[in-house]
Enzyme design. Structure first.
Site, mmCIF file in Angstrom:
data_model
loop_
_atom_site.group_PDB
_atom_site.id
_atom_site.type_symbol
_atom_site.label_atom_id
_atom_site.label_comp_id
_atom_site.label_asym_id
_atom_site.label_seq_id
_atom_site.Cartn_x
_atom_site.Cartn_y
_atom_site.Cartn_z
ATOM 1 C CB CYS A 1 -47.052 -21.072 28.723
ATOM 2 S SG CYS A 1 -47.034 -20.851 30.502
ATOM 3 C CG ASN B 1 -50.243 -24.436 27.117
ATOM 4 O OD1 ASN B 1 -51.328 -23.866 27.180
ATOM 5 N ND2 ASN B 1 -49.333 -24.327 28.061
ATOM 6 N NE ARG C 1 -56.923 -16.477 29.111
ATOM 7 C CZ ARG C 1 -58.130 -16.116 28.739
ATOM 8 N NH1 ARG C 1 -58.362 -15.742 27.499
ATOM 9 N NH2 ARG C 1 -59.128 -16.108 29.604
ATOM 10 C CE LYS D 1 -55.943 -9.486 16.369
ATOM 11 N NZ LYS D 1 -56.591 -8.846 15.284
ATOM 12 N N GLY E 1 -50.694 -13.013 13.505
ATOM 13 C CA GLY E 1 -49.744 -12.010 13.983
ATOM 14 C C GLY E 1 -48.314 -12.471 13.812
ATOM 15 C CG ASP F 1 -40.495 -17.344 45.833
ATOM 16 O OD1 ASP F 1 -41.379 -17.385 44.966
ATOM 17 O OD2 ASP F 1 -39.281 -17.227 45.553
HETATM 18 C C1 UDX Z 1 -45.407 -21.381 36.233
HETATM 19 C C2 UDX Z 1 -44.955 -22.792 36.396
HETATM 20 O O1 UDX Z 1 -45.613 -23.390 37.356
HETATM 21 C C3 UDX Z 1 -44.552 -23.443 35.140
HETATM 22 O O2 UDX Z 1 -44.361 -24.819 35.295
HETATM 23 C C4 UDX Z 1 -45.599 -23.221 34.118
HETATM 24 O O3 UDX Z 1 -45.217 -23.823 32.918
HETATM 25 C C5 UDX Z 1 -45.771 -21.752 33.907
HETATM 26 O O4 UDX Z 1 -46.125 -21.144 35.051
HETATM 27 P P1 UDX Z 1 -44.510 -19.066 36.736
HETATM 28 O O5 UDX Z 1 -45.532 -18.914 37.796
HETATM 29 O O6 UDX Z 1 -44.637 -18.280 35.487
HETATM 30 O O7 UDX Z 1 -44.377 -20.597 36.357
HETATM 31 O O8 UDX Z 1 -43.075 -19.004 37.335
HETATM 32 P P2 UDX Z 1 -42.183 -17.809 37.750
HETATM 33 O O9 UDX Z 1 -42.920 -16.542 37.555
HETATM 34 O O10 UDX Z 1 -40.878 -18.085 37.143
HETATM 35 O O11 UDX Z 1 -42.075 -18.027 39.322
HETATM 36 C C6 UDX Z 1 -41.516 -19.092 39.965
HETATM 37 C C7 UDX Z 1 -41.354 -18.721 41.444
HETATM 38 O O12 UDX Z 1 -40.816 -19.826 42.140
HETATM 39 C C8 UDX Z 1 -40.420 -17.539 41.691
HETATM 40 O O13 UDX Z 1 -41.002 -16.657 42.600
HETATM 41 C C9 UDX Z 1 -39.181 -18.201 42.277
HETATM 42 O O14 UDX Z 1 -38.471 -17.352 43.151
HETATM 43 C C10 UDX Z 1 -39.784 -19.384 42.987
HETATM 44 N N1 UDX Z 1 -38.859 -20.495 43.213
HETATM 45 C C11 UDX Z 1 -38.098 -20.934 42.218
HETATM 46 C C12 UDX Z 1 -38.794 -21.081 44.458
HETATM 47 O O15 UDX Z 1 -39.457 -20.682 45.399
HETATM 48 N N2 UDX Z 1 -37.954 -22.128 44.646
HETATM 49 C C13 UDX Z 1 -37.142 -22.586 43.686
HETATM 50 O O16 UDX Z 1 -36.369 -23.528 43.901
HETATM 51 C C14 UDX Z 1 -37.216 -21.967 42.415
HETATM 52 C C1 UDX Z 2 -51.037 -19.381 27.670
HETATM 53 C C2 UDX Z 2 -52.375 -20.145 27.697
HETATM 54 O O1 UDX Z 2 -53.405 -19.354 27.091
HETATM 55 C C3 UDX Z 2 -52.758 -20.521 29.105
HETATM 56 O O2 UDX Z 2 -53.956 -21.296 29.092
HETATM 57 C C4 UDX Z 2 -51.620 -21.339 29.696
HETATM 58 O O3 UDX Z 2 -51.901 -21.688 31.038
HETATM 59 C C5 UDX Z 2 -50.317 -20.547 29.637
HETATM 60 O O4 UDX Z 2 -50.047 -20.158 28.300
HETATM 61 P P1 UDX Z 2 -50.232 -16.878 28.082
HETATM 62 O O5 UDX Z 2 -48.891 -17.325 27.652
HETATM 63 O O6 UDX Z 2 -50.356 -16.022 29.289
HETATM 64 O O7 UDX Z 2 -51.201 -18.130 28.323
HETATM 65 O O8 UDX Z 2 -50.855 -16.037 26.892
HETATM 66 P P2 UDX Z 2 -51.912 -16.161 25.722
HETATM 67 O O9 UDX Z 2 -52.890 -15.078 25.877
HETATM 68 O O10 UDX Z 2 -52.417 -17.521 25.568
HETATM 69 O O11 UDX Z 2 -50.987 -15.780 24.487
HETATM 70 C C6 UDX Z 2 -49.831 -16.519 24.161
HETATM 71 C C7 UDX Z 2 -49.190 -15.982 22.918
HETATM 72 O O12 UDX Z 2 -49.956 -16.289 21.776
HETATM 73 C C8 UDX Z 2 -49.012 -14.465 22.900
HETATM 74 O O13 UDX Z 2 -47.738 -14.152 22.383
HETATM 75 C C9 UDX Z 2 -50.103 -13.986 21.978
HETATM 76 O O14 UDX Z 2 -49.746 -12.799 21.322
HETATM 77 C C10 UDX Z 2 -50.204 -15.135 21.010
HETATM 78 N N1 UDX Z 2 -51.527 -15.272 20.389
HETATM 79 C C11 UDX Z 2 -52.609 -15.621 21.138
HETATM 80 C C12 UDX Z 2 -51.668 -15.104 19.021
HETATM 81 O O15 UDX Z 2 -50.692 -14.806 18.320
HETATM 82 N N2 UDX Z 2 -52.902 -15.282 18.460
HETATM 83 C C13 UDX Z 2 -53.984 -15.631 19.187
HETATM 84 O O16 UDX Z 2 -55.064 -15.781 18.588
HETATM 85 C C14 UDX Z 2 -53.838 -15.792 20.576
#
Ligand code: UDX
Ligand code: UDX
Length: 458
Positions: free
Chosen positions: A279, A227, A148, A270, A272, A34
């Site tokens: 995402c 998604n 999630r 759900k 809301g 990282d």
């Molecule tokens: C992931 C992704 O893989 C994204 O494409 C997907 O849509 C959602 O989930 P997430 O794990 O949520 O992203 O990312 P984040 O929590 O922002 O972490 C990214 C990490 O990569 C951080 O720790 C950051 O420091 C690191 N990073 C970022 C690197 O090591 N190198 C870089 O150049 C940029």
């Molecule tokens: C989502 C996808 O579920 C996961 O598969 C993907 O890899 C990343 O994006 P996440 O963003 O962690 O995961 O949350 P999720 O539990 O899916 O909820 C997303 C949003 O939708 C939240 O704001 C939640 O409140 C909302 N939601 C979810 C609703 O409003 N109604 C529902 O029935 C479900």
């Protein structure tokens, strides 16, 4: 373990860390690379960089096979597979910002790792770009995740399916061996993340977690399609809820009735305030953009996004309708995180709701069991923050329930009522029972349940 490999995971975010921990628990040697030195130092001390249930315990359990570094040479030396999980945040125009991904690939091109697996969510065609950047002799696989937040580790350890896009037979072979203990669910169960009972029983009957093989482009598109489809369900049910509100039906009853149809199913219906998080908002916009760039107008998806945006503001409009002008009125936001179980505020509806309330002249107070410290750094300084919800509610004119934390359901609502100046509760997550709230003397409305707006009077 027979098939143990040395794997480098790039990016210690939700996705990268969950993947790294899972692979280490399966028996692989894992290096985590990282660019964020503070994050790496913290991880070396065993400190998770964000709140995620079970992560601290799992990091400790997997520690013997996990190493953290900011140095690419150290991370890649002797590594057989690199899994890239850096963030792909949205640009202001709505497409995915691939800067971090390309940086990671360019660094990888200077090292000798024979197989690069792209886990980050990327627009269709990016894996072909990755091939060009990495040059001949390096294979590329697309391996999107479906985890999630709040359940990142259990979704990684107990997936519905594993998706692998590739163009060479041997690449599928390597990933199948890498994930074999996940497919067979043969790794040792963690006491704090037990294998779901249904999965355990299915495995005993011979079930294997499906590993779906596709081409690179199909894997990339499947992630966006998954998604976008889930986001569509949410916007759809929110619109039905808005209709229910207008005509006097109860959305929870409607969902119970339709969810039993196996073609529809009960999940992700759900109603809301709409979806938030890192995402859905990003990926729906990126897919609409991707379609447009390809010459296709994805009308349905544009509507899904528009409905989601409007849904956030409806709560503010309702508050104004019930209270009259919002100027000078104290409105409390119960919950700030985009959903319960996380301290993540990325694209959280709470942020726009707070801004809109301020713009309409309200005094805004906010509380959250996990996201408060982070929120203080990004909320308008006029928003007053409280660790104790009861303190936040003292003398308030309206309560907006924004995140359905169990803590809020468990509040002593009779006691809350004594503290409020006016007993108005607008429940943006249908977390409370309309009848019970009315029995306590509240002016209450959920999303698509409770009284019609025209019948809510103070
Ligand atoms: C992931 C992704 O893989 C994204 O494409 C997907 O849509 C959602 O989930 P997430 O794990 O949520 O992203 O990312 P984040 O929590 O922002 O972490 C990214 C990490 O990569 C951080 O720790 C950051 O420091 C690191 N990073 C970022 C690197 O090591 N190198 C870089 O150049 C940029
Ligand atoms: C989502 C996808 O579920 C996961 O598969 C993907 O890899 C990343 O994006 P996440 O963003 O962690 O995961 O949350 P999720 O539990 O899916 O909820 C997303 C949003 O939708 C939240 O704001 C939640 O409140 C909302 N939601 C979810 C609703 O409003 N109604 C529902 O029935 C479900």
């Amino acid at each position: 373990m027979e098939n143990a490999k040395t794997v480098t995971v790039v990016g210690a975010g939700y996705v990268g860390l969950s993947t790294a921990v899972a692979l280490a628990l399966l028996g692989h040697e894992v290096r985590v690379l990282d660019t964020n030195a503070a994050r790496v130092e913290g991880l070396k001390r065993g400190e998770p960089p964000f709140y995620e249930p079970g992560l601290a315990e799992s990091l400790a359990q997997a520690a013997p096979r996990l190493r953290y570094t900011t140095d690419p040479a150290e991370a890649y030396d002797g590594s057989e597979v690199a899994i890239v999980a850096v963030g792909t945040p949205p640009t202001p125009a709505g497409h995915a910002d691939l800067r971090y991904l390309y940086q990671a690939l360019e660094t990888l091109a200077q090292h000798r790792v024979g197989l690069v697996v792209v886990k980050s969510t990327v627009p269709v065609g990016t894996n072909q770009d990755a091939k060009r950047i990495l040059g001949p002799g390096v294979a590329v696989a697309s391996n999107p995740e479906f985890l999630r937040q709040g359940q990142a580790l259990s979704d990684t350890l107990y997936p519905d399916r594993i998706l692998v896009g590739a163009e060479e037979e041997w690449v599928f072979g390597v990933l199948e061996r890498l994930y074999q203990p996940l497919v067979e669910q043969s790794f040792e169960e963690l006491p704090w993340l037990p294998r779901p009972k249904a999965l355990r029983e299915a495995v005993a009957r011979g079930y294997r977690v499906p590993l779906v093989r596709t081409g690179l482009e199909s894997a990339e598109l499947a992630k966006y399609a998954a998604n976008a489809f889930l986001a569509t369900r949410i916007s759809f049910i929110n619109e039905i809820a808005n209709v229910a509100e207008a005509v006097g039906a109860d959305i929870e009853e409607v969902v119970r009735a339709i969810g039993l149809d196996p073609r529809i199913g009960p999940h992700f219906l759900k109603a809301g305030l709409g979806y938030g998080g890192s995402c859905f908002p990003k990926d729906t916009r990126a897919l609409a953009y991707l379609a447009k760039r390809g010459g296709y107008d994805f009308k349905l998806l544009r509507a899904v996004i528009e409905v989601n945006q409007a849904q956030r503001y409806r709560l503010v409009e309702k508050a104004e309708a019930v209270l009259g002008r919002l100027t000078g009125q104290t409105v409390v936001l119960l919950g700030l995180a985009f959903k319960p179980g996380t301290d993540d505020l990325r694209d959280a509806p709470s942020l726009e709701i707070a801004e809109e309330l301020l713009a309409r002249g309200a005094r805004v107070r906010a509380t959250d069991p996990k996201a408060l410290e982070l929120a203080k750094q990004i909320l308008d300084p006029r928003v007053e923050t409280f660790a104790d919800p009861l303190e936040a509610l003292e003398g308030a004119d309206a309560v907006l329930l924004v995140t359905e934390w169990p803590e809020y359901r468990a509040l002593d609502w009779a006691e809350v009522k004594r503290r409020l100046r006016r007993p108005v509760v607008l429940d943006g997550r249908n977390a409370l029972d309309p009848r019970a709230m009315e029995a306590l003397g509240y002016v209450y409305q959920g999303i698509g349940r409770g009284r019609k707006l025209s019948e809510l009077a103070l």
